[in-house]
Design a protein around this motif. Structure first.
Motif: not given
Length: 113
Positions: A16-25, A27-46
């Motif tokens: 969902d990350a790139f679509q959300i970043i585009d929509l927020l941008s 609308e004039g919101f400044k966004v910083t994206k960080l890569a993160s990892t979930g604890g349960f599935l150990r899968a990539g999050n943003t």
């Protein structure tokens, strides 16, 4: 100078990350994206960091809420509770992924250079 009063930390699914970043941008919101990892599935999050004025906070959260929907996914989970190595076999499990976890913090100070 824009006075940022709130810091929004949103943990969302990578898909969902790139679509959300585009929509927020848009609308004039400044966004910083960080890569993160979930604890349960150990899968990539943003993890998104976004500053907002108090009167635009609901708009920001609404954009994230509309686009970050939970969905079901089949994943493999190891049966680690069994004692022998032969029994350590992955098996499919349906889990809920996606959605968003949002934290809103009050800012004492904000500077942009």
């Amino acid at each position: 100078m824009i006075m940022m009063e709130k810091l929004v930390i949103a943990i969302i699914n990578d898909e969902d990350a790139f679509q959300i970043i585009d929509l927020l941008s848009e609308e004039g919101f400044k966004v910083t994206k960080l890569a993160s990892t979930g604890g349960f599935l150990r899968a990539g999050n943003t993890t998104l960091l976004c500053g907002a004025e108090a009167d635009r906070l609901n708009e920001l959260v609404s954009i994230i809420e509309k686009k970050c929907r939970s969905r079901k996914q089949i994943t493999s989970v190891n049966s680690a509770h069994l004692s022998t190595a032969e029994n350590y076999v992955p098996y499919p499990v349906e889990v809920t992924v996606g959605g968003a976890t949002i934290f809103v913090l009050n800012l004492a100070d904000f500077k942009r250079f």
